[in-house]
Scaffold this motif. Structure first.
Motif, PDB file in Angstrom:
ATOM      1  N   ASP A 178       0.859  -1.173   0.000  1.00  0.00           N
ATOM      2  CA  ASP A 178       0.000   0.000   0.000  1.00  0.00           C
ATOM      3  C   ASP A 178       0.901   1.230   0.000  1.00  0.00           C
ATOM      4  O   ASP A 178       1.759   1.384   0.872  1.00  0.00           O
ATOM      5  N   VAL A 179       0.704   2.125  -0.954  1.00  0.00           N
ATOM      6  CA  VAL A 179       1.597   3.275  -1.083  1.00  0.00           C
ATOM      7  C   VAL A 179       1.407   4.281   0.043  1.00  0.00           C
ATOM      8  O   VAL A 179       2.330   5.022   0.374  1.00  0.00           O
ATOM      9  N   LEU A 180       0.237   4.325   0.653  1.00  0.00           N
ATOM     10  CA  LEU A 180      -0.006   5.299   1.716  1.00  0.00           C
ATOM     11  C   LEU A 180       0.547   4.832   3.053  1.00  0.00           C
ATOM     12  O   LEU A 180       1.185   5.601   3.775  1.00  0.00           O
ATOM     13  N   THR A 181       0.303   3.569   3.399  1.00  0.00           N
ATOM     14  CA  THR A 181       0.733   3.074   4.713  1.00  0.00           C
ATOM     15  C   THR A 181       2.036   2.287   4.650  1.00  0.00           C
ATOM     16  O   THR A 181       2.688   2.120   5.672  1.00  0.00           O
ATOM     17  N   GLY A 182       2.393   1.784   3.507  1.00  0.00           N
ATOM     18  CA  GLY A 182       3.610   0.992   3.383  1.00  0.00           C
ATOM     19  C   GLY A 182       3.449  -0.441   3.854  1.00  0.00           C
ATOM     20  O   GLY A 182       4.405  -1.194   3.928  1.00  0.00           O
ATOM     21  N   LYS A 183       2.228  -0.838   4.177  1.00  0.00           N
ATOM     22  CA  LYS A 183       1.968  -2.203   4.629  1.00  0.00           C
ATOM     23  C   LYS A 183       1.657  -3.095   3.429  1.00  0.00           C
ATOM     24  O   LYS A 183       1.098  -2.641   2.441  1.00  0.00           O
TER      25      LYS A 183
END
Length: 194
Positions: A178-183
């Motif tokens: 996920d580009v926003l959370t990095g998860k």
């Protein structure tokens, strides 16, 4: 200045020729494939749409013949064992039904010489006849069910033998971030390659 004009003119001619070529390619009509020509892969046989119907017909004529047509010879004894068991229980229940029915008819006639006299009452003879009659009917249903299952098995197996299973169809696990959370996001992807 002349060199710049020549370069710009040459670039413009290349672009125009590239566009014209792309337009010619996009307007080209691809020849259609004939409907009767089979689609072949390197390792597959041509699709035969009548094979499932033929296998079902063979099994309907003679149980196990559709399995032989499909090349699954090991299913033939299973089909005959199922049919044989159903017929055996029908014959066995029919003989027992006839014994109890004859004893009941003998008692209705006023005779006291039937094989169950003294050990089974008349009402129990009626119950036994109903039990064995029901068991005969169940045996017939089981035999017909196994016969129909034999036909369906031949048909489905013929369909599945023509199913294309190769590397162009694959199911692979996939992990995206996920580009926003990095998860990481986990999932499956179904890939079709045409």
């Amino acid at each position: 200045m002349k060199i710049k004009t020549l370069i710009l003119t040459g670039a413009l001619l290349l672009c125009i020729s590239g566009i014209c070529t792309a337009q010619e390619d996009s307007l080209a009509v691809a020849p259609k494939r004939a409907l009767d020509s089979p689609v072949l892969n390197e390792d597959s046989e041509p699709y035969n749409p009548l094979a499932p119907a033929k296998a079902a017909f063979f099994s309907a004529i003679l149980p196990g013949l559709g399995q032989a047509y499909n090349g699954q010879y090991w299913k033939i004894p299973i089909a005959y064992a199922g049919l044989g068991i159903g017929v055996y229980f029908y014959i066995d229940n029919d003989e027992k039904y006839n014994r109890y029915r004859d004893a009941y008819k003998s008692r209705l006639a006023g005779r006291e010489d039937d094989e169950f006299f003294g050990s089974i009452s008349t009402s129990r003879l009626i119950d036994a006849q109903e039990l064995f009659q029901r068991n005969k009917e169940i045996s017939i249903l089981v035999t017909v069910g196994i016969y129909i299952l034999n036909i369906v098995d031949a048909n489905v197996t013929a369909h599945l033998q023509q199913f294309n299973v190769n590397e162009d169809l694959s199911l692979k696990p996939k992990m995206n971030y996920d580009v926003l959370t990095g998860k990481p996001n986990y999932g499956l992807s179904l890939n079709f390659n045409f």
